[in-house]
Scaffold this motif. Structure first.
Motif, PDB file in Angstrom:
ATOM      1  N   ALA A   1      15.392   8.871 -12.085  1.00 15.64           N
ATOM      2  CA  ALA A   1      14.352   9.013 -11.076  1.00 15.64           C
ATOM      3  C   ALA A   1      14.881   9.507  -9.740  1.00 15.64           C
ATOM      4  O   ALA A   1      14.434  10.517  -9.214  1.00 15.64           O
ATOM      5  CB  ALA A   1      13.655   7.680 -10.898  1.00 15.64           C
ATOM      6  N   ILE A   2      15.821   8.809  -9.188  1.00 17.59           N
ATOM      7  CA  ILE A   2      16.275   9.173  -7.850  1.00 17.59           C
ATOM      8  C   ILE A   2      17.076  10.462  -7.901  1.00 17.59           C
ATOM      9  O   ILE A   2      16.885  11.372  -7.088  1.00 17.59           O
ATOM     10  CB  ILE A   2      17.143   8.037  -7.263  1.00 17.59           C
TER      11      ILE A   2
ATOM     12  N   VAL B   1      16.585   1.162  -5.291  1.00 16.23           N
ATOM     13  CA  VAL B   1      15.335   1.913  -5.459  1.00 16.23           C
ATOM     14  C   VAL B   1      14.230   1.387  -4.539  1.00 16.23           C
ATOM     15  O   VAL B   1      13.312   2.123  -4.202  1.00 16.23           O
ATOM     16  CB  VAL B   1      14.836   1.900  -6.925  1.00 16.23           C
ATOM     17  N   PHE B   2      14.310   0.117  -4.129  1.00 15.12           N
ATOM     18  CA  PHE B   2      13.297  -0.427  -3.216  1.00 15.12           C
ATOM     19  C   PHE B   2      14.008  -0.965  -1.968  1.00 15.12           C
ATOM     20  O   PHE B   2      14.187  -2.187  -1.823  1.00 15.12           O
ATOM     21  CB  PHE B   2      12.506  -1.557  -3.874  1.00 15.12           C
TER      22      PHE B   2
ATOM     23  N   VAL C   1       8.996   0.732 -13.655  1.00 11.20           N
ATOM     24  CA  VAL C   1      10.010  -0.123 -14.287  1.00 11.20           C
ATOM     25  C   VAL C   1      10.096  -1.457 -13.541  1.00 11.20           C
ATOM     26  O   VAL C   1      10.160  -2.524 -14.150  1.00 11.20           O
ATOM     27  CB  VAL C   1      11.385   0.584 -14.277  1.00 11.20           C
TER      28      VAL C   1
ATOM     29  N   PHE D   1      15.936  11.764 -17.801  1.00 16.16           N
ATOM     30  CA  PHE D   1      15.261  11.500 -16.536  1.00 16.16           C
ATOM     31  C   PHE D   1      16.020  10.439 -15.759  1.00 16.16           C
ATOM     32  O   PHE D   1      16.271   9.355 -16.239  1.00 16.16           O
ATOM     33  CB  PHE D   1      13.841  10.998 -16.810  1.00 16.16           C
TER      34      PHE D   1
ATOM     35  N   ALA E   1      10.110   7.169 -16.533  1.00 12.61           N
ATOM     36  CA  ALA E   1       9.383   6.151 -15.783  1.00 12.61           C
ATOM     37  C   ALA E   1       9.806   6.169 -14.320  1.00 12.61           C
ATOM     38  O   ALA E   1      10.985   6.275 -14.008  1.00 12.61           O
ATOM     39  CB  ALA E   1       9.657   4.771 -16.377  1.00 12.61           C
ATOM     40  N   ALA E   2       8.819   6.045 -13.445  1.00  6.11           N
ATOM     41  CA  ALA E   2       9.117   5.915 -12.027  1.00  6.11           C
ATOM     42  C   ALA E   2       9.738   4.541 -11.796  1.00  6.11           C
ATOM     43  O   ALA E   2       9.418   3.590 -12.515  1.00  6.11           O
ATOM     44  CB  ALA E   2       7.837   6.061 -11.226  1.00  6.11           C
ATOM     45  N   PRO E   3      10.597   4.412 -10.787  1.00  3.88           N
ATOM     46  CA  PRO E   3      11.202   3.100 -10.528  1.00  3.88           C
ATOM     47  C   PRO E   3      10.164   2.009 -10.319  1.00  3.88           C
ATOM     48  O   PRO E   3      10.350   0.879 -10.775  1.00  3.88           O
ATOM     49  CB  PRO E   3      12.002   3.348  -9.246  1.00  3.88           C
ATOM     50  N   ALA E   4       9.056   2.349  -9.634  1.00  4.18           N
ATOM     51  CA  ALA E   4       8.038   1.318  -9.383  1.00  4.18           C
ATOM     52  C   ALA E   4       7.465   0.795 -10.693  1.00  4.18           C
ATOM     53  O   ALA E   4       7.180  -0.402 -10.834  1.00  4.18           O
ATOM     54  CB  ALA E   4       6.926   1.879  -8.509  1.00  4.18           C
TER      55      ALA E   4
ATOM     56  N   THR F   1      16.317  -2.639 -11.628  1.00  2.00           N
ATOM     57  CA  THR F   1      15.648  -1.340 -11.662  1.00  2.00           C
ATOM     58  C   THR F   1      16.591  -0.225 -11.211  1.00  2.00           C
ATOM     59  O   THR F   1      16.556   0.884 -11.758  1.00  2.00           O
ATOM     60  CB  THR F   1      14.392  -1.365 -10.768  1.00  2.00           C
TER      61      THR F   1
ATOM     62  N   ARG G   1      15.171  13.777  -8.183  1.00  3.49           N
ATOM     63  CA  ARG G   1      14.340  14.154  -7.035  1.00  3.49           C
ATOM     64  C   ARG G   1      15.146  14.106  -5.738  1.00  3.49           C
ATOM     65  O   ARG G   1      14.579  14.107  -4.659  1.00  3.49           O
ATOM     66  CB  ARG G   1      13.147  13.192  -6.939  1.00  3.49           C
TER      67      ARG G   1
ATOM     68  N   LEU H   1      18.788   0.630 -14.083  1.00  8.64           N
ATOM     69  CA  LEU H   1      18.075   1.310 -15.164  1.00  8.64           C
ATOM     70  C   LEU H   1      17.644   2.721 -14.770  1.00  8.64           C
ATOM     71  O   LEU H   1      17.655   3.627 -15.599  1.00  8.64           O
ATOM     72  CB  LEU H   1      16.838   0.498 -15.573  1.00  8.64           C
ATOM     73  N   GLN H   2      17.272   2.905 -13.513  1.00  3.40           N
ATOM     74  CA  GLN H   2      16.588   4.149 -13.169  1.00  3.40           C
ATOM     75  C   GLN H   2      17.280   5.039 -12.147  1.00  3.40           C
ATOM     76  O   GLN H   2      16.806   6.137 -11.895  1.00  3.40           O
ATOM     77  CB  GLN H   2      15.181   3.808 -12.623  1.00  3.40           C
TER      78      GLN H   2
END
Lengths: 589, 228
Positions: A5-6, A113-114, B50, A3, B45-48, A189, A9, A192-193
Motif C-alpha cells: 500500500a504505502i 500506516v496510522f 486491514v 500490492f 487491501a488498503a491499510p485502513a 498493519t 503510492r 502486513l501492508q
C-alpha cells in the motif's frame, strides 16, 4: 498483482516535516520520536519499580530497621513493582519503543500506516502511567494485592489500597489496553501492508517477526485483562458479584453473593501467560539479530526460527492454567496443561539451539551488544529449565509458594528480556542518536549486571528448595524450620541487588554522557545487513528514506557469503554475478 | 474460556494457513528463491481495511471472553455445595424491536455502500443518514431496556445474570457509539461539499463492515441472553 500500500503510492505523498518544536518532539507523529517517548517514560517508571524492589530487599535483609517500610507498604511495593515491570516497562518498551522504532525502518517504510493513532497510543499510554502513579498518592495508597490482583483479597477491607488504590490500578490497566490496542493495530498493519518492494515476509529480520507476533498476541490477550478489570471494578464500586463471593468478616457479611474468584484467575492468566511471550518474543527476535550481526554469521535455521515464534505464539494461549495448579483443579485439567507446557518448551528449545549454532564457528565480536546477547542465552536457559519443574503439577505444588518461583520468573521473563533490552539499546543507540555509547562503561555495566543477577537469583533457588515462603514481610521466629543461613542469604541477595542497581546508574550516565560526548557513529557501525542501517542519514530524518524507498533483494542474514568482497551484504544491495546470495547458510567455502 | 480458546485456535489455524503453509518451501537465503525485487502476492487491501479487520479480531476476542465468563459464572456453584446465585433474567420485550432496528441499520449501511459503488453519492448519503439514525434509535432502545429492568422487581446488582446483561449490552453499545463517531466524520465530508465517490467509498465500506460485524455480535449476544 503484487500490492504494497504505502510503497506503491509513495510518489503521491509529499513529506511535510514538522517545523515547530511541539509538533516535532511533543505531539509528534514520527515513529522514531514516538519510540523514544515510549522508551523514556517506560525507563523512568521502571526506575520507580527498581527503587521499590530495593526497598523490599532492604526490609528482607534488615527487618525492623527501616520504619518507612511498613507491612502495608511492603505489599504495595510488591504489587507496583510487578505490575510496572511487566506491563508498563517491558511491554511498553519492547512494543511501543522497539516496535515503533524498528518496524518501519526494518521493513523499509516511511512511517507507521496510522501515524496519528500512533501518537495517540503514546499519549494514552502516558495517561495510563499517570493514573498508575496517582494511585500511590490517594487515601490508602496503591493497591497491595500482589500484581495478580486476585479477588476477593484485592477489594476486601484490610488489604492495602482496597479502596481508591485498586480502582486506579484497574483504570490505569484499562487505559493502557486502549493505548496498546492503538499501537498494536499499527504494528500489525504496518508489517502486513507497508513493507517496501522485495521485503517478503520470509525476508523480514527476526526482530520484526518477534514484535509482529507479540503484537498479535497482545491484541488477542489484553482483552482478557480488560474484561477482568471491568468486572472487578464493578464488583468493587457497584457491588456486583462477578468474582466476589459472600464474605463474613468481623461479624459482618459482605453485600456480595456467590461470585467466583477462580473465574478471575482464569481470565487473568488467559492474559497473563501470553503476556510472558508478549515480552519474550520481541526479545527472541532482537537477540537473534544481535547474535547474527556480531557473530558475522547468518542466523541458523531462519525458517525454523520463524515457525518457532509463531508456534510459541499459538501455544501460549493453551498453557495459562499452569499458573493455577495450587488453586485446585481437576487432575485431567492439570495433566492437559502440564502437557501443553512441556510442548511449548520444544519450539523454545529449538530457538536456543539455533542461537548456539549461530555462534558455532562464527566470527564472534565480543562487543557490548554481543555480551548482553550471550548473557541472555545463559540466563534464559537457567530460568527456562526451572520452568520445566514448575510446569509439572506435582513439583509445582510444593514449590509454588516459595522463592523458587521468584527466582524462576525473574530470570526467565525479568532479567532475560532486560538483558536483551540493554543489548538492543547498545546496538541501536548509534542509529537513534548518531553517537556510540561508551564501550568501557558498557562492559562495566554488563559484567556487574550479569554476575550480579546470579548472585541474586541462585540463592533464591536455594531458599525455594528449603521451602522459604515468598510474599512474607518478615519471618522472625514464626517459621521454625527456616535455618539461620536463610537470613544470611537474604543479606547477600540484598547487597548484590544494591550493587546491580548501582550499575544501572552507570548505564544511565552512559546514555546521557554519550549523547553529548560519545564518538560520532557512521551510518552502519556494526556493518549490519538490515535496512535500518542503510538509511541516507543517521539518525534517519522524517520519512526515513529520502526521495526513494529502498528495494530489497535478499534476506537479512547475508554475512560472510563466499566470494563476496565484504563480510556482509545489505538487504538493499542488488545482486550481481560477483555477489551471490548466501547459500548453504553462509558457511565459508 | 472454552469458546475463547476455540476462537483463538481457529484464528491460529487461519494464521498458520495464511502465513506458513504458503511459505513452507521458501528458502530466503537462496538466490532466486523469491522473485528479485518483487513482492509476494498480498491481498489488494488498503491499510485502513486491514486495520479494521485486525480490530475486529480484537473485538471478537473481547466478546468471546465476556461470553466465556458468562458461561463460567452461570455454572459456578452447581454441585459444589456453594450458593447458586444466578437467577435468570426475563429479557425486556423491547430487545426484539431493538434487534429489528439494528438489522435495518445494517441494511441501510449496505445500501449506502452499494449506492456509492454505483457512483450515486447523494443516495449513499441518504442511506448513511438512515443507517445512523436507526443505530441511534437502537441505542435509545437499549437504554429503555435498561430502565425497564431497573424498574422491574428483578433488578439486583448481586444477581450475575442482571450484571452481565448490563455489562455486555453496555460494551456492545459503546462499540456502536464509536462507530457513530466515524459515521459522523464520514457524513460531514458528504454534507459540506459534493464529494467524489472515490473520496468516501472506503469510509462507507468500512462503516458497513463494522455495522455488519456489530449486528452479528448483537444477534449472538441476544440469542445467548434468550437461551439462558
Amino acid at each position: 498483482m503484487a500490492f504494497v500500500a504505502i510503497a506503491d503510492r509513495d510518489h503521491e505523498h509529499v513529506l511535510h516535516e514538522p517545523q515547530s518544536f511541539v509538533r516535532k518532539y511533543v505531539w509528534s507523529q514520527d515513529h522514531k520520536v514516538i519510540a523514544v517517548q515510549y522508551a523514556i517514560v517506560a525507563i523512568l517508571i521502571g526506575l520507580v519499580a527498581l527503587g521499590m524492589s530495593i526497598l523490599m530487599r532492604l526490609q528482607l535483609a534488615f527487618p525492623d530497621t527501616f520504619s518507612l517500610i511498613s507491612p502495608d507498604r511492603y505489599y504495595q511495593y510488591i504489587t507496583m513493582h510487578g505490575m510496572i515491570m511487566v506491563i508498563y516497562l517491558l511491554t511498553a518498551l519492547f512494543l511501543g519503543g522497539f516496535g515503533n522504532y524498528l518496524i518501519p525502518l526494518m521493513c523499509g517504510s516511511r512511517d507507521m500506516v496510522f501515524p496519528y493513532m500512533n501518537m495517540l497510543s503514546f499519549w494514552v499510554y502516558f495517561l495510563a502511567v499517570l493514573v498508575l502513579v496517582a494511585g500511590m498518592f490517594v487515601p490508602g495508597g496503591a493497591t497491595g494485592a500482589g500484581w495478580t490482583l486476585y479477588p476477593p483479597q484485592a477489594i476486601s477491607a484490610g488489604t492495602p489500597g482496597a479502596g481508591w488504590g485498586i480502582i486506579l490500578m484497574l483504570t490505569s490497566l484499562a487505559i493502557f489496553i486502549v493505548a496498546f490496542t492503538m499501537g498494536g493495530l499499527n504494528y500489525v498493519t504496518t508489517v502486513l501492508q507497508a513493507r517496501c518492494r522485495g521485503m517478503t515476509l520470509m525476508r523480514m529480520p527476526l526482530s520484526v517477526w518477534g514484535i509482529f507476533t507479540a503484537s498479535i498476541l497482545g491484541l488477542l490477550a489484553f482483552p482478557a485483562l480488560f474484561v477482568s478489570a471491568v468486572m472487578m471494578a464493578l464488583d468493587s464500586v457497584v457491588g456486583t458479584s462477578f468474582f466476589m463471593p459472600a464474605v463474613a468478616s468481623m461479624g459482618e457479611t459482605s453485600r456480595h453473593s456467590g461470585g467466583s474468584p477462580l473465574l478471575f484467575q482464569h481470565l487473568f492468566w488467559f492474559f497473563g501467560h501470553p503476556e510472558v511471550y508478549i515480552v519474550a518474543l520481541p526479545a527472541f527476535g532482537i537477540v537473534s539479530d544481535l547474535l547474527s550481526t556480531h557473530a558475522r554469521r547468518n542466523i541458523f535455521g531462519y525458517r525454523m526460527m520463524v515457525w518457532a515464534i509463531v508456534a510459541i505464539g499459538c501455544l501460549s494461549f493453551v498453557v495459562w492454567a499452569h499458573h493455577m495448579y495450587i488453586s485446585g483443579m481437576n487432575p485431567y485439567f492439570g495433566f492437559f496443561f502440564a502437557t501443553t507446557t512441556l510442548i511449548i518448551a520444544v519450539p523454545t528449545a529449538i530457538k536456543v539451539y539455533n542461537w548456539v549454532l549461530t555462534l558455532w564457528r562464527g566470527d564472534i565480536h565480543l562487543n557490548v551488544p554481543m555480551l548482553f546477547a550471550i548473557g541472555f542465552i545463559f540466563t534464559f536457559i537457567n530460568g527456562g529449565l526451572t520452568g520445566l519443574f514448575l510446569g509439572n503439577v506435582t513439583v509445582d505444588v510444593p514449590l509454588s509458594g516459595t522463592y523458587f518461583v521468584v527466582a524462576h520468573f525473574h530470570l526467565v521473563m525479568g532479567v532475560s528480556p532486560i538483558l536483551v533490552v540493554f543489548g538492543a539499546i547498545y546496538h541501536w543507540y548509534p542509529k537513534i542518536t548518531g553517537r556510540m555509547l561508551d564501550d568501557t562503561m558498557g562492559k562495566v555495566h554488563f559484567w556487574i549486571t550479569f554476575i550480579g543477577t546470579y548472585a541474586i537469583y541462585l540463592p533464591m533457588y536455594y531458599l525455594g528448595i528449603l521451602g522459604v515462603p515468598r510474599r512474607y514481610y518478615a519471618y522472625g521466629n514464626a517459621i521454625e524450620f527456616i535455618p539461620p543461613s536463610v537470613h544470611e542469604a537474604n543479606v547477600w541477595i540484598t547487597l548484590s541487588a544494591l550493587v546491580v542497581a548501582s550499575a544501572q546508574l552507570v548505564f544511565l550516565f552512559n546514555l546521557i554522557w554519550s549523547y553529548f560526548y560519545g564518538k560520532v557513529a557512521d551510518g552502519n557501525p556494526w556493518r549490519a545487513t538490515t535496512l535500518e542501517w542503510q538509511t541516507p542519514e543517521t539518525p534517519p530524518k522524517h520519512g526515513n528514506w529520502g526521495k526513494d524507498l529502498p528495494v530489497v533483494y535478499r534476506w537479512a542474514y547475508d554475512y560472510n557469503v563466499p566470494n563476496a568482497p565484504r563480510d556482509f551484504i545489505p538487504q538493499d544491495e542488488p545482486p550481481d554475478d560477483r555477489q551471490p546470495a548466501g547459500r548453504e547458510h553462509g558457511v565459508k567455502s | 474460556m472454552s469458546s475463547a480458546a476455540a476462537y483463538l485456535a481457529l484464528l491460529a489455524g487461519i494464521v498458520v494457513w495464511a502465513l506458513l503453509v504458503r511459505k513452507l518451501t521458501t528458502k530466503p537465503w537462496e538466490f532466486g528463491a523469491v522473485e528479485q525485487g518483487g513482492v509476494e502476492e498480498l491481498p489488494n487491501a488498503a491499510p485502513a481495511r486491514v486495520g479494521l479487520w485486525v480490530f475486529l479480531g480484537v473485538v471478537t476476542s473481547l466478546f468471546a471472553l465476556f461470553m466465556s465468563a458468562y458461561y463460567m459464572r452461570m455454572g459456578h456453584g452447581h454441585g459444589e455445595g456453594l450458593t447458586h446465585d444466578w437467577h435468570p433474567l426475563i429479557e425486556p420485550p423491547i430487545l426484539w424491536v431493538n434487534s429489528v432496528l439494528l438489522i435495518a441499520a445494517s441494511v441501510a449501511m449496505q445500501r449506502a455502500r452499494w449506492c456509492v459503488s454505483q457512483q450515486h453519492v447523494e443516495r449513499a448519503r441518504d442511506a448513511l443518514i438512515v443507517g445512523g439514525l436507526l443505530t441511534a434509535m437502537f441505542l435509545c432502545g437499549q437504554v429503555y431496556a435498561w430502565s425497564t429492568v431497573l424498574r422491574s422487581g428483578e433488578f439486583n446488582a448481586t444477581n450475575p445474570a442482571v450484571a452481565f446483561f448490563y455489562v455486555i449490552t453496555a460494551v456492545h453499545g459503546l462499540h456502536l457509539v464509536g462507530g457513530l463517531v466515524v459515521w459522523a466524520r464520514t457524513l460531514r465530508r458528504m454534507i459540506g461539499k459534493r464529494p467524489e465517490p472515490i473520496d468516501v467509498r472506503l469510509s462507507i465500506e468500512l462503516c458497513t463492515t463494522y455495522w455488519h460485524f456489530l449486528l452479528i455480535v448483537w444477534l449472538v449476544l441476544f440469542v445467548l441472553l434468550l437461551l439462558t
